[in-house]
Design an enzyme around this catalytic site. Structure first.
Site, PDB file in Angstrom:
ATOM      1  N   SER A  77     -20.772 -12.793  24.485  1.00 29.40           N
ATOM      2  CA  SER A  77     -19.423 -13.315  24.652  1.00 29.40           C
ATOM      3  C   SER A  77     -19.101 -13.477  26.140  1.00 29.40           C
ATOM      4  CB  SER A  77     -18.415 -12.352  24.003  1.00 29.40           C
ATOM      5  OG  SER A  77     -17.110 -12.857  24.113  1.00 29.40           O
ATOM      6  N   ASP A  87      -2.288  -7.426  15.146  1.00 30.86           N
ATOM      7  CA  ASP A  87      -1.421  -6.251  15.237  1.00 30.86           C
ATOM      8  C   ASP A  87      -1.580  -5.523  16.563  1.00 30.86           C
ATOM      9  OD1 ASP A  87      -3.927  -5.239  14.715  1.00 30.86           O
ATOM     10  OD2 ASP A  87      -3.395  -4.279  12.829  1.00 30.86           O
ATOM     11  N   GLU A 142      -5.330   4.630  13.925  1.00 29.49           N
ATOM     12  CA  GLU A 142      -6.291   3.742  14.596  1.00 29.49           C
ATOM     13  C   GLU A 142      -6.857   4.309  15.883  1.00 29.49           C
ATOM     14  OE1 GLU A 142      -2.336   2.528  16.399  1.00 29.49           O
ATOM     15  OE2 GLU A 142      -3.061   3.116  14.411  1.00 29.49           O
ATOM     16  N   MET A 181      -3.044  -7.444   6.667  1.00 30.24           N
ATOM     17  CA  MET A 181      -3.855  -8.189   5.714  1.00 30.24           C
ATOM     18  C   MET A 181      -4.368  -7.355   4.528  1.00 30.24           C
ATOM     19  SD  MET A 181      -7.137 -10.650   6.517  1.00 30.24           S
ATOM     20  CE  MET A 181      -6.562 -10.891   8.182  1.00 30.24           C
ATOM     21  N   LEU A 227     -11.390  -5.543  19.392  1.00 33.62           N
ATOM     22  CA  LEU A 227     -10.619  -4.308  19.426  1.00 33.62           C
ATOM     23  C   LEU A 227     -10.934  -3.508  20.681  1.00 33.62           C
ATOM     24  CD1 LEU A 227      -8.799  -2.166  17.965  1.00 33.62           C
ATOM     25  CD2 LEU A 227     -10.940  -1.169  17.102  1.00 33.62           C
ATOM     26  N   LYS A 283       2.003   1.775   7.423  1.00 34.44           N
ATOM     27  CA  LYS A 283       2.367   0.958   8.579  1.00 34.44           C
ATOM     28  C   LYS A 283       3.419   1.658   9.431  1.00 34.44           C
ATOM     29  CE  LYS A 283       1.064  -2.485   9.563  1.00 34.44           C
ATOM     30  NZ  LYS A 283      -0.095  -2.769  10.459  1.00 34.44           N
ATOM     31  N   TYR A 310      -0.639   4.143  10.774  1.00 34.00           N
ATOM     32  CA  TYR A 310      -1.055   3.127  11.737  1.00 34.00           C
ATOM     33  C   TYR A 310       0.150   2.786  12.604  1.00 34.00           C
ATOM     34  CZ  TYR A 310      -5.336   2.272   9.039  1.00 34.00           C
ATOM     35  OH  TYR A 310      -6.540   2.408   8.403  1.00 34.00           O
ATOM     36  N   HIS A 341      -0.284   1.060  16.275  1.00 35.97           N
ATOM     37  CA  HIS A 341      -0.554  -0.125  17.103  1.00 35.97           C
ATOM     38  C   HIS A 341       0.550  -0.318  18.146  1.00 35.97           C
ATOM     39  CE1 HIS A 341      -3.913  -1.205  14.510  1.00 35.97           C
ATOM     40  NE2 HIS A 341      -3.128  -1.095  13.470  1.00 35.97           N
ATOM     41  N   ARG A 355       0.830  -1.196   0.000  1.00 32.41           N
ATOM     42  CA  ARG A 355       0.000   0.000   0.000  1.00 32.41           C
ATOM     43  C   ARG A 355       0.872   1.257   0.000  1.00 32.41           C
ATOM     44  NH1 ARG A 355      -3.498  -1.489   5.231  1.00 32.41           N
ATOM     45  NH2 ARG A 355      -1.479  -2.427   5.741  1.00 32.41           N
TER      46      ARG A 355
END
Length: 374
Positions: free
Chosen positions: A219, A269, A117, A300, A239, A74, A93, A95, A15
């Site tokens: 859950s 991630d 994010e 991904m 998340l 990234k 991003y 993370h 990307r």
């Protein structure tokens, strides 16, 4: 402002952080755009397409050395650590909860690190994570179905089944954007789909959306265990913004799964919600634990880079224009959504979840900004 777009060098990453349309918009707003030669190749964007809208093609050293605002997809990897500099704005991003080493690098660089994010609206939505979550959710089913093939290590299950043969069972942990998109893809393939979440309002939304085609479950440890044991394909889509993903599936539960079942953990991630998951690459996406196929690709959406690149720029461009025009302090001072995206500011960790991940107390963003912005 000089805006820089380096070529992504993380293995398998294709990307790019800005399309020619985005470069044109920045140029029209009076900014200079530096694009590393070949940055768009993986997404099918030629260098001359950037040049045609006024962007300047440059080397990596020129992009990192001259740009006040660096746009990436990234997080920086080790060979890029030394390129970060004081006062430079990094928008990508990150993370960070899963990579404390990078948090320390960003602190030491005195750069301003704003993570896509964690940009967050008052309603809790994550506008810059959403497009990649949409892509990753749909891809999780596509990739999971592929690896369920016997030749690829799986059980030899066709998710749709055929008349007289049961459908494959897909279990999705998390009913956020990624989870709902995974459910859409799985329902479209004709699979038997179960969706789990702790938020009952999300499950009500899913029930209305799918009109009985998806089994929704609260859950909890009991329901997760029963669902995981029967899964042919398990998708982790949990998340907590900015924080490490909660571990919902322990190793003992993985060992009780069917031989040849497949796990695709979208939250890898952020550390992953399955105890046995670790990051993999698109070049080597899977490994086996207890006879279960694990797919842990941390980027991904890079599998479909053209779709992902255009979807990402559509979402990020308004924030990029704001940062370029106002500067970091002006933009985050005027835009509360963007302020929530700040992870590290000139050596101080601002985001609470990131600070917690390295055992520190977060600094108040207001204390980091110039007085005239407070």
């Amino acid at each position: 402002m000089i805006v820089g777009v380096p070529r992504e060098i993380k293995p398998g990453e294709q990307r790019v952080a800005l399309t020619p349309a985005g470069a044109r918009a920045l140029g029209d707003a009076g900014h200079r755009v530096l694009v590393e030669t070949g940055a768009g190749t993986g997404s099918g964007i030629r260098d001359d397409e950037y040049a045609a809208v006024g962007a300047t093609l440059a080397t990596a050293s020129q992009v990192w050395g001259e740009a006040s605002l660096v746009l990436k997809v990234k997080e920086p990897i080790q060979e890029e650590y030394g390129r970060l500099r004081r006062g430079q704005i990094l928008f990508t991003y990150l993370h960070l909860a899963a990579v404390p080493e990078l948090t320390r690098v960003l602190q030491g660089s005195s750069a301003i690190a704003i993570a896509y994010e964690t940009v967050q609206r008052p309603d809790g939505s994550l506008p810059l994570l959403t497009p990649m979550s949409e892509v990753a959710g749909r891809l999780a089913v596509q990739e999971g179905a592929y690896h369920l093939g016997k030749a690829h290590g799986g059980r030899g299950i066709l998710l749709s089944g055929v008349p007289g043969v049961p459908r494959g069972n897909v279990v999705i942990l998390g009913a956020g954007t990624a989870g709902l998109n995974a459910a859409k893809a799985a329902v479209g393939l004709g699979a038997d789909v179960s969706l789990l979440d702790v938020n009952l309002d999300r499950l009500r939304h899913a029930d209305d959306l799918f009109r009985g085609q998806v089994v929704t479950l609260a859950s909890n440890a009991f329901n997760v265990a029963r669902a995981v044991e029967r899964a042919d394909l398990l998708i982790g889509a949990v998340l907590v913004p900015g924080a490490r993903a909660p571990r919902l599936v322990g190793r003992a539960l993985v060992e009780r799964m069917k031989e040849g079942a497949v796990i695709v953990d979208i939250s890898v991630d952020q550390g992953g919600c399955v105890a046995t998951i670790h990051p993999t690459t698109l070049l080597e996406p899977i490994y086996l634990v207890a006879g279960v196929v694990h797919y842990g690709v941390a980027n991904m959406p890079a599998l479909v880079p053209r779709t992902s690149t255009f979807a990402l720029t559509n979402a990020t461009l308004p924030y990029v224009l704001d940062l370029a025009t106002r500067g970091a302090a002006g933009a985050v001072g005027a835009n509360a959504d963007l302020a929530r995206g700040v992870n590290v500011w000139a050596g101080r960790i601002v985001h609470p979840a990131v600070a917690e991940s390295v055992g520190e107390r977060p600094a108040a963003l207001e204390e980091c900004l110039p007085e005239e912005v407070c």
